[in-house]
Design a protein around this motif. Structure first.
Motif, PDB file in Angstrom:
ATOM      1  N   ARG A  78       0.848  -1.205   0.000  1.00 27.56           N
ATOM      2  CA  ARG A  78       0.000   0.000   0.000  1.00 27.56           C
ATOM      3  C   ARG A  78       0.871   1.238   0.000  1.00 27.56           C
ATOM      4  O   ARG A  78       1.691   1.401   0.890  1.00 27.56           O
ATOM      5  CB  ARG A  78      -0.917   0.008   1.232  1.00 27.56           C
ATOM      6  CG  ARG A  78      -1.800  -1.171   1.243  1.00 27.56           C
ATOM      7  CD  ARG A  78      -2.792  -1.283   2.368  1.00 27.56           C
ATOM      8  NE  ARG A  78      -3.585  -2.445   2.002  1.00 27.56           N
ATOM      9  CZ  ARG A  78      -3.194  -3.712   2.228  1.00 27.56           C
ATOM     10  NH1 ARG A  78      -2.078  -3.945   2.894  1.00 27.56           N
ATOM     11  NH2 ARG A  78      -3.902  -4.712   1.769  1.00 27.56           N
ATOM     12  N   ILE A  79       0.649   2.090  -0.960  1.00 27.35           N
ATOM     13  CA  ILE A  79       1.504   3.262  -1.110  1.00 27.35           C
ATOM     14  C   ILE A  79       0.660   4.524  -0.961  1.00 27.35           C
ATOM     15  O   ILE A  79      -0.468   4.585  -1.458  1.00 27.35           O
ATOM     16  CB  ILE A  79       2.221   3.215  -2.479  1.00 27.35           C
ATOM     17  CG1 ILE A  79       3.143   2.002  -2.528  1.00 27.35           C
ATOM     18  CG2 ILE A  79       3.009   4.500  -2.731  1.00 27.35           C
ATOM     19  CD1 ILE A  79       3.743   1.704  -3.883  1.00 27.35           C
ATOM     20  N   GLY A  80       1.192   5.498  -0.259  1.00 26.51           N
ATOM     21  CA  GLY A  80       0.553   6.808  -0.183  1.00 26.51           C
ATOM     22  C   GLY A  80      -0.350   7.018   1.007  1.00 26.51           C
ATOM     23  O   GLY A  80      -0.993   8.058   1.109  1.00 26.51           O
ATOM     24  N   LEU A  81      -0.420   6.062   1.931  1.00 25.35           N
ATOM     25  CA  LEU A  81      -1.310   6.197   3.086  1.00 25.35           C
ATOM     26  C   LEU A  81      -0.554   6.167   4.416  1.00 25.35           C
ATOM     27  O   LEU A  81      -1.169   6.093   5.478  1.00 25.35           O
ATOM     28  CB  LEU A  81      -2.363   5.076   3.072  1.00 25.35           C
ATOM     29  CG  LEU A  81      -3.330   5.093   1.887  1.00 25.35           C
ATOM     30  CD1 LEU A  81      -4.173   3.822   1.860  1.00 25.35           C
ATOM     31  CD2 LEU A  81      -4.235   6.323   1.948  1.00 25.35           C
ATOM     32  N   ALA A  82       0.763   6.247   4.372  1.00 22.86           N
ATOM     33  CA  ALA A  82       1.554   6.140   5.605  1.00 22.86           C
ATOM     34  C   ALA A  82       1.209   7.256   6.590  1.00 22.86           C
ATOM     35  O   ALA A  82       1.206   7.038   7.796  1.00 22.86           O
ATOM     36  CB  ALA A  82       3.047   6.158   5.282  1.00 22.86           C
ATOM     37  N   HIS A  83       0.889   8.454   6.077  1.00 20.74           N
ATOM     38  CA  HIS A  83       0.576   9.573   6.986  1.00 20.74           C
ATOM     39  C   HIS A  83      -0.718   9.327   7.757  1.00 20.74           C
ATOM     40  O   HIS A  83      -0.985  10.001   8.740  1.00 20.74           O
ATOM     41  CB  HIS A  83       0.499  10.885   6.204  1.00 20.74           C
ATOM     42  CG  HIS A  83      -0.585  10.900   5.165  1.00 20.74           C
ATOM     43  ND1 HIS A  83      -0.539  10.104   4.046  1.00 20.74           N
ATOM     44  CD2 HIS A  83      -1.733  11.587   5.090  1.00 20.74           C
ATOM     45  CE1 HIS A  83      -1.631  10.318   3.327  1.00 20.74           C
ATOM     46  NE2 HIS A  83      -2.377  11.212   3.932  1.00 20.74           N
ATOM     47  N   LEU A  84      -1.535   8.361   7.314  1.00 22.60           N
ATOM     48  CA  LEU A  84      -2.745   7.981   8.051  1.00 22.60           C
ATOM     49  C   LEU A  84      -2.488   6.754   8.928  1.00 22.60           C
ATOM     50  O   LEU A  84      -3.418   6.176   9.490  1.00 22.60           O
ATOM     51  CB  LEU A  84      -3.896   7.703   7.074  1.00 22.60           C
ATOM     52  CG  LEU A  84      -4.275   8.873   6.154  1.00 22.60           C
ATOM     53  CD1 LEU A  84      -5.422   8.479   5.238  1.00 22.60           C
ATOM     54  CD2 LEU A  84      -4.653  10.103   6.975  1.00 22.60           C
ATOM     55  N   VAL A 143      -1.249   3.880   7.838  1.00 26.22           N
ATOM     56  CA  VAL A 143      -1.402   2.620   7.104  1.00 26.22           C
ATOM     57  C   VAL A 143      -0.035   2.167   6.589  1.00 26.22           C
ATOM     58  O   VAL A 143       0.572   2.848   5.763  1.00 26.22           O
ATOM     59  CB  VAL A 143      -2.375   2.779   5.920  1.00 26.22           C
ATOM     60  CG1 VAL A 143      -2.500   1.474   5.146  1.00 26.22           C
ATOM     61  CG2 VAL A 143      -3.743   3.258   6.400  1.00 26.22           C
ATOM     62  N   PRO A 144       0.455   1.026   7.094  1.00 27.23           N
ATOM     63  CA  PRO A 144       1.782   0.560   6.681  1.00 27.23           C
ATOM     64  C   PRO A 144       1.793   0.084   5.235  1.00 27.23           C
ATOM     65  O   PRO A 144       0.746  -0.159   4.634  1.00 27.23           O
ATOM     66  CB  PRO A 144       2.058  -0.617   7.618  1.00 27.23           C
ATOM     67  CG  PRO A 144       1.051  -0.510   8.723  1.00 27.23           C
ATOM     68  CD  PRO A 144      -0.140   0.155   8.111  1.00 27.23           C
ATOM     69  N   ARG A 145       2.992  -0.070   4.697  1.00 27.33           N
ATOM     70  CA  ARG A 145       3.113  -0.456   3.296  1.00 27.33           C
ATOM     71  C   ARG A 145       2.841  -1.946   3.081  1.00 27.33           C
ATOM     72  O   ARG A 145       2.171  -2.329   2.147  1.00 27.33           O
ATOM     73  CB  ARG A 145       4.514  -0.103   2.802  1.00 27.33           C
ATOM     74  CG  ARG A 145       4.731  -0.579   1.399  1.00 27.33           C
ATOM     75  CD  ARG A 145       5.775   0.205   0.676  1.00 27.33           C
ATOM     76  NE  ARG A 145       5.985  -0.382  -0.636  1.00 27.33           N
ATOM     77  CZ  ARG A 145       6.629   0.189  -1.615  1.00 27.33           C
ATOM     78  NH1 ARG A 145       7.129   1.384  -1.442  1.00 27.33           N
ATOM     79  NH2 ARG A 145       6.783  -0.397  -2.774  1.00 27.33           N
TER      80      ARG A 145
END
Lengths: 206, 306
Positions: free
Chosen positions: B21-27, B29-31
């Protein structure tokens, strides 16, 4: 000087050291910078991590120049506000009252009176670390963390407040619960929280 | 109607993985994604899949899969015995599977995780943009269970299929003469780097897709640090000095000092290291790290365009 320093975190990521009050404005700048290949911009306590797709041109100087081009403000204009209804029935409410010397009703009144900001997210998907807790509500974490904290638990520890997004272990003191879905993979975005968001808690009388 | 494979026997633990998962780390959500990203990429390339196709990641003992329709399959990663209806099939090459045949993935002699790519990809429902199972955050499809039915996507039409050499395949396996290359981390000190790169460590039993705790020696100058975003490969050193290397399912943030980071090209080796595997580290420059990463991508690109 918005950026105090830049440190490499492996060959495909950079950590931009910033004052905590600047982290959201700097994160916004980093997201808007016309630099290709940025996968993630992740605010933390004293810095913002930028992760590049492997193979991209990692140009720290260009990115730093983009962020430092003008002085950033400490508040993001037009930042959205999220209202979180809470039933103040947490298992640790009595202990928090005892530790702070306040009546339980005053703990609640103080908690709803504060304006909070999502400092950053992490630990678990949708887990917000909220700044803005009243100094009178500062309490230490539990000596022994709970093995399982229910989703929607509103909890405090140190100078922060949080809302547990799902059943995880946790050591913060639970003062209440919200029915607001904190993390839902079917929702877009999956959580109503986001770094920089203003949050207010209201007592859910229903 | 798309075809399916049926999981007849699950093995020890098998998950679906892609690039994560890319682009959600600031929420928060790990990769996630394949722990040994090189082997997963090789498997996809061998069957002609796009790089983001989902594959199966086994742990020690692999599954038995029954194919309901013909398919092209490749098995990479930890070298395992592969059999098709009881007959030996080739590891690291294209395997043609006919409808009704059973593919059995054995237990590797060395290494930990094998990757099974199927032409068209494992087409389970994507969650937040990825089909990966995140074992820590519990996002994505649950680990496979016996009886599961896995949909397969439409087979790729691309004729370019990677022929992977044994050397390329073996590059992900731990070898005593090949230390893991690291670059200095954001909290590096000279003492920390010296203690990390001059001693021999051992992968402890506390190792999974989230990270690998190392035992046998301690690293200087560890401690708590302000909460910060983390990357895969980060070597966190808590106050007790016992290093933990973050792998695919690591949480987005962490609160310990990061003295060094295992370079992306070598992280698959750690993902393939069983508990007890001796582990040493060698410092390289950021430039060398990027060149190593580039070399792996070139192997994949050259083959995919041939």
């Amino acid at each position: 000087m918005n950026v105090l320093g830049v440190r490499a975190v492996g060959e495909w990521a950079l950590l931009f050291d910033v004052r905590p009050s600047h982290r959201h404005a700097v994160a916004d700048r980093l997201r808007q910078a016309a630099v290709a290949g940025i996968d993630e911009v992740v605010p933390g306590e004293n810095g913002v991590l930028v992760c590049f797709a492997p193979g991209c041109d990692v140009d720290a100087d260009a990115l730093r120049a983009a962020v430092d081009a003008e002085v950033v403000t400490e508040t993001i204009p037009g930042a959205a506000e999220l209202v979180v209804p809470v039933r103040y029935d947490g298992a640790d409410l009595g202990d928090v009252a005892q530790l702070t010397g306040l009546a339980e009703a005053d703990v609640v009144a103080t908690h709803v009176a504060c304006d909070y900001t999502v400092a950053f997210m992490g630990f678990a998907p949708g887990f917000p670390y909220l700044d803005g807790l009243s100094p009178t509500l500062r309490v230490p974490r539990l000596n022994t963390p709970r093995v399982r904290v229910e989703a929607g638990s509103v909890a405090i520890a140190g100078d922060r407040c949080c809302v547990y997004p799902g059943a995880t272990p946790g050591g913060w003191r639970v003062i209440g619960h919200t029915d607001l879905p904190v993390f839902d993979v079917a929702a877009s975005p999956p959580t109503p929280f986001a770094p920089g968001l203003t949050v207010r808690f209201v007592e859910d009388g229903g | 109607m798309s075809s399916v494979i049926v999981v007849e026997r699950v093995g020890l633990r098998t998950t679906v993985q892609d690039r994560g998962r890319i682009g959600l780390a600031h929420l928060g959500v790990p990769r996630s994604g394949a722990a040994d990203w090189r082997s997963a990429a090789f498997a996809n390339a061998i069957v002609g899949n796009p790089a983001d196709a989902a594959v199966l990641e086994t742990t020690l003992t692999g599954p038995t899969l029954r194919f309901e329709a013909p398919a092209t399959v490749a098995v990479t990663g930890a070298p395992v015995d592969v059999s098709l209806d009881g007959e030996p099939a080739e590891f690291g090459s294209q395997i043609r599977v006919s409808a009704g045949q059973r593919l059995t993935i054995g237990t590797p002699r060395v290494g930990l995780r094998a990757y099974v790519a199927v032409g068209g990809g494992i087409d389970v429902l994507a969650v937040l943009g990825s089909r990966s199972t995140d074992t820590l955050a519990r996002i994505g499809p649950p680990p496979l269970r016996s009886g599961d039915v896995l949909p397969i996507g439409a087979a790729p039409v691309a004729s370019s299929r990677l022929a992977v050499s044994e050397g390329m395949l073996a590059g992900v396996l731990p070898a005593s003469d090949r230390p893991l290359r690291v670059v200095r981390g954001p909290d590096a000190t000279d003492d920390a780097m010296r203690s990390l790169c001059s001693q021999s460590f051992c992968v402890s039993t506390n190792a999974d897709r989230v990270g690998a705790r190392l035992s046998g020696a301690t690293v200087d100058d560890g401690g708590e640090a302000p909460t910060s975003g983390m990357v895969r490969g980060a070597i966190q050193v808590p106050p007790d000095g016992g290093p933990v290397v973050l792998l695919a399912d690591h949480a987005v943030t962490g609160g310990y000092r990061v003295v060094a980071v295992v370079i992306d090209a070598d992280l698959p080796v750690l993902a393939q290291s069983r508990p007890g595997t001796p582990t040493r580290f060698q410092e390289v420059s950021t430039q060398q790290a990027r060149a190593a990463s580039e070399a792996v991508r070139r192997e994949l690109a050259v083959a995919s365009s041939s």
